[in-house]
Design an enzyme around this catalytic site. Structure first.
Site, mmCIF file in Angstrom:
data_model
loop_
_atom_site.group_PDB
_atom_site.id
_atom_site.type_symbol
_atom_site.label_atom_id
_atom_site.label_comp_id
_atom_site.label_asym_id
_atom_site.label_seq_id
_atom_site.Cartn_x
_atom_site.Cartn_y
_atom_site.Cartn_z
ATOM 1 N N CYS A 135 5.222 -0.291 -1.741
ATOM 2 C CA CYS A 135 5.902 -1.622 -2.928
ATOM 3 C C CYS A 135 5.124 -1.415 -3.431
ATOM 4 O O CYS A 135 3.965 -2.008 -3.889
ATOM 5 C CB CYS A 135 6.512 -2.767 -1.916
ATOM 6 S SG CYS A 135 6.886 -3.614 -3.544
ATOM 7 N N CYS A 138 4.912 -4.657 -5.403
ATOM 8 C CA CYS A 138 4.315 -5.692 -4.826
ATOM 9 C C CYS A 138 2.440 -4.977 -4.814
ATOM 10 O O CYS A 138 1.868 -6.698 -5.391
ATOM 11 C CB CYS A 138 4.126 -6.073 -3.155
ATOM 12 S SG CYS A 138 6.105 -5.752 -2.700
ATOM 13 N N ASP A 139 1.818 -4.226 -4.800
ATOM 14 C CA ASP A 139 0.232 -3.640 -5.175
ATOM 15 C C ASP A 139 -0.030 -3.405 -5.933
ATOM 16 O O ASP A 139 -0.657 -2.876 -6.017
ATOM 17 C CB ASP A 139 0.929 -2.548 -3.531
ATOM 18 C CG ASP A 139 1.190 -3.687 -2.632
ATOM 19 O OD1 ASP A 139 1.741 -4.484 -2.286
ATOM 20 O OD2 ASP A 139 1.340 -3.109 -0.639
#
Ligand code: NAP
Length: 308
Positions: A135, A138-139
């Site tokens: 992701c 997200c990261d």
């Protein structure tokens, strides 16, 4: 929960699940959503959704998920935070075993979504969160100014590469073919980004790591030649695997493993419906997931009326 026979139990609290909950509870049915973590599913990991109608500016996926849950609960839908460990879906009373005890229902809606497909490499799982990610939204922030690779050739890979190109010094886009299958709208921005380099006809066949990832082994899909690539992180964007382990022996699946259910959302079992990313369909988006939820309520109603 054990004594109550719910009219509808929905497994999965993503956009499809809470849309179904909203429509079912407003139709007068007692409705329970069983959700493992928090509302939203995959949508909750997307910080900016730009193609969900009704928002001129983008909308945060986590916030949208919370709003969908609150809206359904305003009308009386309930949520049980638990994992469903087994399901008996045949007959007029369906029984789900959950980590919070058994739940019984007259109808069940499967809204379990799909998870990112892994590369399938031996040390991949151990390196999750230590250089291997699924992701970018997200990261990506962990890789500011660093060198990363994105694997895949579809819309997710294209989107991830563009997201990361704004944060990272260098982004390699690794695809096992020599053309992307991503939609045309991504192609110009990808070409324009100065720090994205395409590595065509390459398969990732190894992850080099000590405690965390330091590089990839690539194998050329045409010549079979191996090469090494130094990276700080790899973002895997090679499609999804539908979450069907709970029901795969009870409802029919298509060749890709998605639950067979047409536009009515009816599965091969009476009183069991499938919605959102876990259902066979041509386009998996938030807007098609919420649409499924609404449609399912109509056929749940038809089914429950037939039982009365
Ligand atoms: P996808 O469209 O199925 O693409 C998967 C990509 O990964 C393909 O390029 C495929 O290559 C490659 N691949 C599959 N298995 C692989 C493996 N084992 N090793 C290396 N490469 C592999 O998946 P997606 O990009 O995640 O998209 C999923 C759905 O979400 C699609 O319907 C997509 O349109 C949608 N989506 C939409 C948006 C948007 O509208 N903004 C954004 C993201 C996703 P081959 O071509 O060789 O099979």
């Amino acid at each position: 929960m054990a004594e109550k026979l719910w009219d509808v139990v929905i497994i999965g609290g993503g956009p499809a699940g809470y849309s179904a909950a909203l429509y079912c509870v407003r139709a007068g049915y007692s409705t329970l959503v069983v959700e493992m973590l928090s509302a939203g599913g995959q949508m909750a990991t997307t910080s900016a959704i730009e193609n969900y109608p009704g928002f001129v500016e983008s909308v945060d996926g986590f916030e949208l998920a919370m709003t969908m849950q609150q809206q359904a609960e305003k009308f009386g839908s309930e949520t049980l935070y638990a994992q469903v460990t087994s399901a008996q879906l045949e007959g007029p009373v369906k029984t789900l075993e959950t980590t919070e005890g058994p739940v019984t229902a007259r109808s069940v809606i499967l809204a379990t979504g799909a998870d990112p497909r892994p590369l399938g490499l031996a040390n991949e799982d151990a390196l999750r969160g230590r250089g291997v990610s699924y992701c970018a939204t997200c990261d990506g922030g962990f890789y500011k100014g660093k060198t990363v690779a994105v694997v895949g050739g579809g819309n997710s890979a294209a989107e991830d590469a563009l997201t990361l190109s704004k944060l990272c010094e260098k982004v390699y886009l690794i695809h096992r073919r020599d053309t992307l299958s991503a939609t045309r709208s991504y192609l110009k921005p990808l070409d324009k980004a100065q720090n994205i380099e395409f590595l065509w006809n390459k398969q990732v066949t190894g992850l080099t790591a000590d405690k965390k990832l330091s590089g990839l082994t690539l194998t050329d899909t045409v010549t079979g030649e191996e090469s090494a690539l130094e990276v700080d992180g790899v973002f895997v964007a090679i499609g999804r695997v539908p979450n069907t382990w709970l029901v795969k022996d009870q409802v029919a699946l298509d060749r890709q493993g998605y639950i067979q259910a047409d536009e009515t959302t009816r599965t091969s079992l009476p009183g069991v419906f499938a919605i959102g990313d876990v259902r066979q369909k041509p386009l998996r988006q938030v807007v098609t997931a919420v649409s499924d939820g609404a449609v399912a309520s109509k056929f749940v109603e038809e089914y429950l009326n037939g039982l009365d």
